[in-house]
Design a protein around this motif. Structure first.
Motif, PDB file in Angstrom:
ATOM      1  N   MET A 199      39.684  36.978  12.030  1.00 32.70           N
ATOM      2  CA  MET A 199      38.754  38.024  12.561  1.00 32.70           C
ATOM      3  C   MET A 199      39.348  38.737  13.766  1.00 32.70           C
ATOM      4  O   MET A 199      39.399  39.918  13.819  1.00 32.70           O
ATOM      5  CB  MET A 199      37.451  37.502  12.893  1.00 32.70           C
ATOM      6  CG  MET A 199      36.624  36.945  11.657  1.00 32.70           C
ATOM      7  SD  MET A 199      36.634  38.129  10.348  1.00 32.70           S
ATOM      8  CE  MET A 199      35.859  39.686  11.080  1.00 32.70           C
ATOM      9  N   GLU A 201      42.705  39.220  14.531  1.00 34.59           N
ATOM     10  CA  GLU A 201      43.580  39.840  13.949  1.00 34.59           C
ATOM     11  C   GLU A 201      43.420  41.058  13.547  1.00 34.59           C
ATOM     12  O   GLU A 201      43.975  42.184  13.762  1.00 34.59           O
ATOM     13  CB  GLU A 201      44.414  39.216  12.546  1.00 34.59           C
ATOM     14  CG  GLU A 201      45.118  37.909  12.854  1.00 34.59           C
ATOM     15  CD  GLU A 201      46.442  37.966  13.580  1.00 34.59           C
ATOM     16  OE1 GLU A 201      46.760  38.894  13.829  1.00 34.59           O
ATOM     17  OE2 GLU A 201      47.001  36.865  13.806  1.00 34.59           O
ATOM     18  N   ARG A 202      42.145  41.367  12.845  1.00 36.40           N
ATOM     19  CA  ARG A 202      41.469  42.723  12.452  1.00 36.40           C
ATOM     20  C   ARG A 202      41.044  43.355  13.821  1.00 36.40           C
ATOM     21  O   ARG A 202      41.178  44.542  13.969  1.00 36.40           O
ATOM     22  CB  ARG A 202      40.374  42.418  11.533  1.00 36.40           C
ATOM     23  CG  ARG A 202      40.815  41.733  10.084  1.00 36.40           C
ATOM     24  CD  ARG A 202      39.578  41.829   9.328  1.00 36.40           C
ATOM     25  NE  ARG A 202      39.791  41.429   7.842  1.00 36.40           N
ATOM     26  CZ  ARG A 202      39.036  40.951   6.868  1.00 36.40           C
ATOM     27  NH1 ARG A 202      37.733  41.113   7.205  1.00 36.40           N
ATOM     28  NH2 ARG A 202      39.459  40.919   5.790  1.00 36.40           N
ATOM     29  N   GLU A 203      40.213  42.685  14.613  1.00 31.53           N
ATOM     30  CA  GLU A 203      39.626  43.467  15.748  1.00 31.53           C
ATOM     31  C   GLU A 203      40.673  43.729  16.547  1.00 31.53           C
ATOM     32  O   GLU A 203      40.636  44.992  17.434  1.00 31.53           O
ATOM     33  CB  GLU A 203      38.641  42.391  16.496  1.00 31.53           C
ATOM     34  CG  GLU A 203      37.354  42.144  15.444  1.00 31.53           C
ATOM     35  CD  GLU A 203      36.181  41.497  16.163  1.00 31.53           C
ATOM     36  OE1 GLU A 203      36.737  40.923  17.484  1.00 31.53           O
ATOM     37  OE2 GLU A 203      35.156  41.284  15.641  1.00 31.53           O
ATOM     38  N   GLY A 205      43.586  44.623  15.809  1.00 26.49           N
ATOM     39  CA  GLY A 205      44.661  45.505  15.215  1.00 26.49           C
ATOM     40  C   GLY A 205      46.059  44.903  15.037  1.00 26.49           C
ATOM     41  O   GLY A 205      47.034  45.565  14.381  1.00 26.49           O
ATOM     42  N   ILE A 207      46.592  42.879  12.597  1.00 30.15           N
ATOM     43  CA  ILE A 207      47.017  42.900  11.171  1.00 30.15           C
ATOM     44  C   ILE A 207      47.821  43.753  10.525  1.00 30.15           C
ATOM     45  O   ILE A 207      48.567  43.507   9.608  1.00 30.15           O
ATOM     46  CB  ILE A 207      45.308  42.686  10.548  1.00 30.15           C
ATOM     47  CG1 ILE A 207      45.659  42.196   9.044  1.00 30.15           C
ATOM     48  CG2 ILE A 207      44.906  44.234  10.764  1.00 30.15           C
ATOM     49  CD1 ILE A 207      46.149  40.909   8.640  1.00 30.15           C
ATOM     50  N   GLU A 208      47.764  44.751  11.321  1.00 32.22           N
ATOM     51  CA  GLU A 208      48.729  45.900  11.080  1.00 32.22           C
ATOM     52  C   GLU A 208      50.004  45.701  11.186  1.00 32.22           C
ATOM     53  O   GLU A 208      51.119  46.031  10.351  1.00 32.22           O
ATOM     54  CB  GLU A 208      48.155  47.298  11.570  1.00 32.22           C
ATOM     55  CG  GLU A 208      46.650  47.872  11.457  1.00 32.22           C
ATOM     56  CD  GLU A 208      46.562  49.082  12.129  1.00 32.22           C
ATOM     57  OE1 GLU A 208      47.138  49.397  13.040  1.00 32.22           O
ATOM     58  OE2 GLU A 208      45.307  49.509  11.982  1.00 32.22           O
ATOM     59  N   THR A 279      37.606  36.366   5.264  1.00 36.30           N
ATOM     60  CA  THR A 279      37.701  37.460   4.354  1.00 36.30           C
ATOM     61  C   THR A 279      36.627  38.081   3.678  1.00 36.30           C
ATOM     62  O   THR A 279      36.727  39.407   3.488  1.00 36.30           O
ATOM     63  CB  THR A 279      38.573  37.121   3.256  1.00 36.30           C
ATOM     64  OG1 THR A 279      37.916  35.949   2.649  1.00 36.30           O
ATOM     65  CG2 THR A 279      40.125  36.616   3.952  1.00 36.30           C
ATOM     66  N   ARG A 282      33.144  41.336   7.605  1.00 37.96           N
ATOM     67  CA  ARG A 282      33.915  42.461   8.105  1.00 37.96           C
ATOM     68  C   ARG A 282      33.812  42.547   9.649  1.00 37.96           C
ATOM     69  O   ARG A 282      34.474  43.412  10.180  1.00 37.96           O
ATOM     70  CB  ARG A 282      33.205  43.846   7.720  1.00 37.96           C
ATOM     71  CG  ARG A 282      33.217  43.712   6.078  1.00 37.96           C
ATOM     72  CD  ARG A 282      34.479  43.534   5.311  1.00 37.96           C
ATOM     73  NE  ARG A 282      35.553  44.312   5.710  1.00 37.96           N
ATOM     74  CZ  ARG A 282      36.864  44.406   5.339  1.00 37.96           C
ATOM     75  NH1 ARG A 282      37.267  43.066   4.821  1.00 37.96           N
ATOM     76  NH2 ARG A 282      37.575  45.412   5.724  1.00 37.96           N
ATOM     77  N   SER A 283      33.051  41.625  10.187  1.00 36.49           N
ATOM     78  CA  SER A 283      33.063  41.660  11.744  1.00 36.49           C
ATOM     79  C   SER A 283      32.941  40.162  12.235  1.00 36.49           C
ATOM     80  O   SER A 283      32.649  39.307  11.464  1.00 36.49           O
ATOM     81  CB  SER A 283      32.086  42.670  12.290  1.00 36.49           C
ATOM     82  OG  SER A 283      30.650  42.145  11.886  1.00 36.49           O
ATOM     83  N   SER A 369      41.845  42.454   0.616  1.00 38.00           N
ATOM     84  CA  SER A 369      41.562  42.810   1.981  1.00 38.00           C
ATOM     85  C   SER A 369      42.747  43.488   2.668  1.00 38.00           C
ATOM     86  O   SER A 369      42.577  44.508   3.245  1.00 38.00           O
ATOM     87  CB  SER A 369      41.222  41.744   2.776  1.00 38.00           C
ATOM     88  OG  SER A 369      40.878  42.247   4.301  1.00 38.00           O
ATOM     89  N   ASP A 373      43.353  47.375   3.766  1.00 36.59           N
ATOM     90  CA  ASP A 373      43.908  47.833   5.117  1.00 36.59           C
ATOM     91  C   ASP A 373      45.128  48.714   5.181  1.00 36.59           C
ATOM     92  O   ASP A 373      45.135  49.551   5.852  1.00 36.59           O
ATOM     93  CB  ASP A 373      43.996  46.566   5.867  1.00 36.59           C
ATOM     94  CG  ASP A 373      43.029  45.758   6.251  1.00 36.59           C
ATOM     95  OD1 ASP A 373      41.834  46.239   6.399  1.00 36.59           O
ATOM     96  OD2 ASP A 373      42.906  44.366   6.484  1.00 36.59           O
TER      97      ASP A 373
END
Length: 374
Positions: A199, A201-203, A205, A207-208, A279, A282-283, A369, A373
């Motif tokens: 999570m 990594e997603r928040e 950024g 993960i990009e 996964t 989403r938050s 996921s 992304d």
């Protein structure tokens, strides 16, 4: 070979991220040190250091024997009070139990009547009250029976019942709760660390950045599994040797290496479950809610709190799908009963198969996921 190197360096990045996360490090240290010790010693299924008042209105040899029958560590020293002080003492929490011996009690016992003893209990302390009532009943019954036998007023028992408790002779709750608390903390911290890492990594950024590299969903998942699993395994090993064995004094009967081998298999399943929950969410808030929904059945139905055999038949079948049920069963057999690999290999196999299923599900959702992304 290059793929293994990528997984290694990506996992090393996870370890460094955990080290920089002050809150997560504090949670990790607390859970496997002070938190573990307090959880093992703070919850007890036996009466310990309970306060008890004694009202002696008979002033006989039997009543004096009854007043001295309550011994530590179950009870504190008996407080001798008048009957008029009992209600006020219970209201003020000065004592939890009160035993009242009426006048002429010993004479009634000698005459083979059935005299009554009054026991008052502060039932607001529900667990101690329920267990303590049985303790007091057994203590008083045994003392009266012993007095009657000495006075030749009671026949000898027809059966001499000898009770021996296996694997925990003193029935000490700390001996049991210490290991169970360690296992529960392994489950909790593994899922939290792994899921929070994804999570994060997603928040943040990042993960990009990972998607721009030649990395697959399998590489990302495996890096998080070995890194977070290694952190929890290291903390659990230190806690096992210092808190469980040294501080709590829990005696380990079986092979520690066999237990940690089972722990590695279980960490594989728990980390895969953490990735699966991350996964789906989403938050971080959604992940926290999913974690609560997952951790409750994992711990309540695993056999840690209540034996699996006491659950309904249909629920016992469902518990076979929980990796925690297999790990706790094998851990208890190894640490308490000295079981070897031949005795627990089926539990190990169950943990490994469930881990593979969880990993397959998490990889499927993680690929979707990542595709979103992108």
């Amino acid at each position: 070979m290059q793929r293994l190197q990528r997984i290694f360096w990506l996992g090393l990045k996870e370890i460094l991220a955990i080290r920089r996360d002050v809150v997560m490090m504090a949670l990790l240290v607390y859970s496997f040190s002070a938190g573990l010790a307090m959880e093992a010693t703070g919850t007890s299924t036996s009466v310990n250091n309970a306060t008890i008042a004694f009202v002696d209105e008979d002033h006989s040899a039997l009543s004096r024997a009854l007043s001295t029958a309550f011994l530590p560590p179950e009870f504190r020293a008996v407080s001798h009070v008048r009957e008029s002080e009992v209600d006020a003492g219970l209201d003020a929490d000065r004592f939890l139990f009160a035993v009242i011996v009426p006048p002429g009690f010993e004479a009634d016992v000698r005459a083979r009547r059935q005299p009554e003893l009054q026991v008052l209990i502060d039932a607001t302390a529900m667990q101690q009250a329920g267990i303590g009532a049985n303790y007091i009943h057994n203590i008083l019954s045994a003392e009266v029976s012993r007095f009657a036998t000495r006075q030749d007023m009671a026949p000898p028992p027809k059966v001499d019942l000898v009770i021996r408790s296996a694997f925990n002779p003193n029935r000490d709750t700390v001996q049991y709760q210490g290991v169970i608390s360690l296992i529960n903390n392994i489950t909790t911290l593994t899922i939290i660390l792994t899921g929070a890492a994804l999570m994060r990594e997603r928040e943040h950024g990042t993960i990009e950045h990972l998607l721009a590299m030649p990395l697959s969903a399998f590489d990302i998942a495996l890096a998080k599994i070995w890194a977070n699993g290694l952190v929890v395994l290291s903390a659990a090993t230190v806690a096992m040797l210092t808190i469980v064995e040294w501080l709590l004094g829990i005696e380990i009967q079986g092979s520690r290496l066999l237990f940690f081998f089972g722990a590695i298999l279980y960490l594989f399943s728990a980390t895969a479950l953490g990735i699966l929950l991350a996964t789906i969410a989403r938050s971080m808030a959604q992940f926290a809610l999913l974690f609560i929904l997952a951790i409750i059945p994992l711990q309540m139905l695993s056999g840690a709190d209540t034996p699996v055999e006491s659950q309904p038949d249909w629920l016992q079948v469902l518990t076979l799908t929980l990796p925690s049920r297999h790990f706790i069963s094998s851990s208890q057999a190894i640490l308490y009963k000295g079981a070897d690999l031949q005795s627990v290999w089926q539990e190990f196999l169950g943990v490994a198969l469930l881990g593979l299923l969880l990993l397959a599900g998490s990889l499927l959702l993680l690929r979707r996921s990542i595709a979103v992304d992108r």
